[in-house]
Design a protein around this motif. Structure first.
Motif, PDB file in Angstrom:
ATOM      1  N   VAL A 106       9.832  -3.633   0.057  1.00 43.85           N
ATOM      2  CA  VAL A 106       8.844  -2.554   0.036  1.00 43.85           C
ATOM      3  C   VAL A 106       8.823  -1.929  -1.348  1.00 43.85           C
ATOM      4  N   VAL A 107       7.629  -1.853  -1.940  1.00 48.33           N
ATOM      5  CA  VAL A 107       7.476  -1.277  -3.279  1.00 48.33           C
ATOM      6  C   VAL A 107       6.264  -0.343  -3.293  1.00 48.33           C
ATOM      7  N   PRO A 108       6.319   0.714  -4.113  1.00 47.42           N
ATOM      8  CA  PRO A 108       5.165   1.610  -4.234  1.00 47.42           C
ATOM      9  C   PRO A 108       4.125   1.026  -5.184  1.00 47.42           C
ATOM     10  N   VAL A 109       2.850   1.251  -4.872  1.00 44.34           N
ATOM     11  CA  VAL A 109       1.755   0.811  -5.737  1.00 44.34           C
ATOM     12  C   VAL A 109       0.676   1.890  -5.776  1.00 44.34           C
ATOM     13  N   ASN A 110       0.015   2.003  -6.920  1.00 41.60           N
ATOM     14  CA  ASN A 110      -1.201   2.812  -7.002  1.00 41.60           C
ATOM     15  C   ASN A 110      -2.338   2.001  -6.406  1.00 41.60           C
ATOM     16  N   TYR A 111      -3.045   2.573  -5.452  1.00 43.02           N
ATOM     17  CA  TYR A 111      -4.097   1.815  -4.776  1.00 43.02           C
ATOM     18  C   TYR A 111      -5.423   2.551  -4.831  1.00 43.02           C
ATOM     19  N   SER A 112      -6.472   1.803  -4.581  1.00 43.56           N
ATOM     20  CA  SER A 112      -7.802   2.366  -4.376  1.00 43.56           C
ATOM     21  C   SER A 112      -8.422   1.695  -3.166  1.00 43.56           C
ATOM     22  N   VAL A 113      -9.395   2.355  -2.562  1.00 43.29           N
ATOM     23  CA  VAL A 113     -10.142   1.777  -1.451  1.00 43.29           C
ATOM     24  C   VAL A 113     -11.529   1.421  -1.969  1.00 43.29           C
ATOM     25  N   VAL A 114     -11.858   0.129  -1.937  1.00 48.50           N
ATOM     26  CA  VAL A 114     -13.162  -0.359  -2.407  1.00 48.50           C
ATOM     27  C   VAL A 114     -13.756  -1.237  -1.319  1.00 48.50           C
ATOM     28  N   ASP A 115     -14.929  -0.865  -0.837  1.00 49.01           N
ATOM     29  CA  ASP A 115     -15.615  -1.624   0.219  1.00 49.01           C
ATOM     30  C   ASP A 115     -14.719  -1.813   1.437  1.00 49.01           C
ATOM     31  N   GLY A 116     -13.915  -0.804   1.756  1.00 48.63           N
ATOM     32  CA  GLY A 116     -13.077  -0.839   2.949  1.00 48.63           C
ATOM     33  C   GLY A 116     -11.749  -1.541   2.783  1.00 48.63           C
ATOM     34  N   GLY A 117     -11.525  -2.196   1.640  1.00 47.72           N
ATOM     35  CA  GLY A 117     -10.270  -2.899   1.418  1.00 47.72           C
ATOM     36  C   GLY A 117      -9.353  -2.133   0.489  1.00 47.72           C
ATOM     37  N   ILE A 118      -8.044  -2.410   0.590  1.00 50.46           N
ATOM     38  CA  ILE A 118      -7.047  -1.803  -0.287  1.00 50.46           C
ATOM     39  C   ILE A 118      -6.900  -2.699  -1.521  1.00 50.46           C
ATOM     40  N   VAL A 119      -7.129  -2.165  -2.704  1.00 51.12           N
ATOM     41  CA  VAL A 119      -6.986  -2.956  -3.928  1.00 51.12           C
ATOM     42  C   VAL A 119      -5.968  -2.291  -4.844  1.00 51.12           C
ATOM     43  N   PHE A 120      -5.230  -3.114  -5.559  1.00 50.13           N
ATOM     44  CA  PHE A 120      -4.267  -2.609  -6.537  1.00 50.13           C
ATOM     45  C   PHE A 120      -4.091  -3.669  -7.606  1.00 50.13           C
ATOM     46  N   ARG A 121      -3.552  -3.263  -8.730  1.00 45.24           N
ATOM     47  CA  ARG A 121      -3.319  -4.221  -9.809  1.00 45.24           C
ATOM     48  C   ARG A 121      -1.845  -4.260 -10.193  1.00 45.24           C
ATOM     49  N   THR A 122      -1.420  -5.432 -10.619  1.00 49.56           N
ATOM     50  CA  THR A 122      -0.033  -5.628 -10.994  1.00 49.56           C
ATOM     51  C   THR A 122       0.015  -6.700 -12.078  1.00 49.56           C
TER      52      THR A 122
END
Length: 225
Positions: free
Chosen positions: A127-143
């Motif tokens: 389990v790791v923390p991520v900065n996320y956004s919600v776009v078109d109903g999906g969870i997106v993040f970058r790494t």
């Protein structure tokens, strides 16, 4: 002090730890500076001084009134809980637990924030923390390639975010489960880079985008009866 603060009619940028915490908390509650000052029994000019002047050092009584107006604790306003996990307070005497609807869960997810990503691994879930956004109903993040979040590609993962109110022993949590995939289409990558709210707090070059498609969205809330 009040006269100096009054010379700034518009709300400026908060400076100093206390000022940032006051501003962030009243923004969460949707309170203006005038509303907060009225509830705390002080002038808006003095509240402006506290928010915008790093040397501001209010007394215990002022901090108690501010904490009450902002529905939080003096400990939180002064940063005393920065290095501690949330939820140290006692449970309420009459807590009320209820399941949230999917619509409520999606509303709480909002548009962006910090959540926890659970990725299956050979040695067990990580389990790791991520900065996320919600776009078109999906969870997106970058790494970046090679990281734990990058291992989510092609996996069925879990994603959780929550909020705890220490002052009132209340809180909520939302759990999203579904497959995670890498976003490879250049146009989609460009669109995400333009629409997503913030860059990862960890910094560095993180150009690998992943998307979690929610299959199950559940949540729960604890309030005081």
């Amino acid at each position: 002090m009040t006269e100096r603060a009054s010379s700034h009619a518009a709300e400026g940028s908060p400076k100093g730890d206390l000022g940032r915490r006051i501003t962030q908390r009243r923004t969460e509650l949707g309170l203006s500076r005038q509303e907060t000052a009225a509830q705390a029994g002080m002038s808006p000019a003095y509240l402006q001084y506290l928010e915008e002047r790093p040397p501001a050092d209010p007394g215990a009584g002022t901090l108690l009134r501010l904490a009450g107006a902002l529905k939080t604790t003096v400990w939180h306003l002064t940063g005393g809980d920065t290095e501690l996990p949330p939820g140290l307070g006692r449970a309420a005497r009459t807590p009320r637990f209820r399941e949230l609807t999917e619509a409520e869960c999606r509303s709480l997810l909002s548009t962006h924030g910090v959540g926890r990503l659970a990725v299956p691994a050979d040695s067990g879930p990580v389990v790791v923390p991520v900065n996320y956004s919600v776009v078109d109903g999906g969870i997106v993040f970058r790494t970046e390639p090679g990281t734990v979040p990058a291992q989510a590609d092609g996996q069925r993962v879990a994603f959780e975010t929550d909020r705890i109110d220490e002052a009132f022993s209340e809180g909520w949590s939302v759990l999203v489960r579904g497959p995670a995939t890498t976003v490879t289409d250049p146009d989609e990558v460009a669109r995400l880079a333009e629409q997503v709210y913030s860059t990862p707090w960890a910094g560095g070059r993180r150009d690998l985008w992943l998307r979690i498609e929610p299959v199950a969205v559940t949540g729960r809330r604890i309030t005081v009866a």
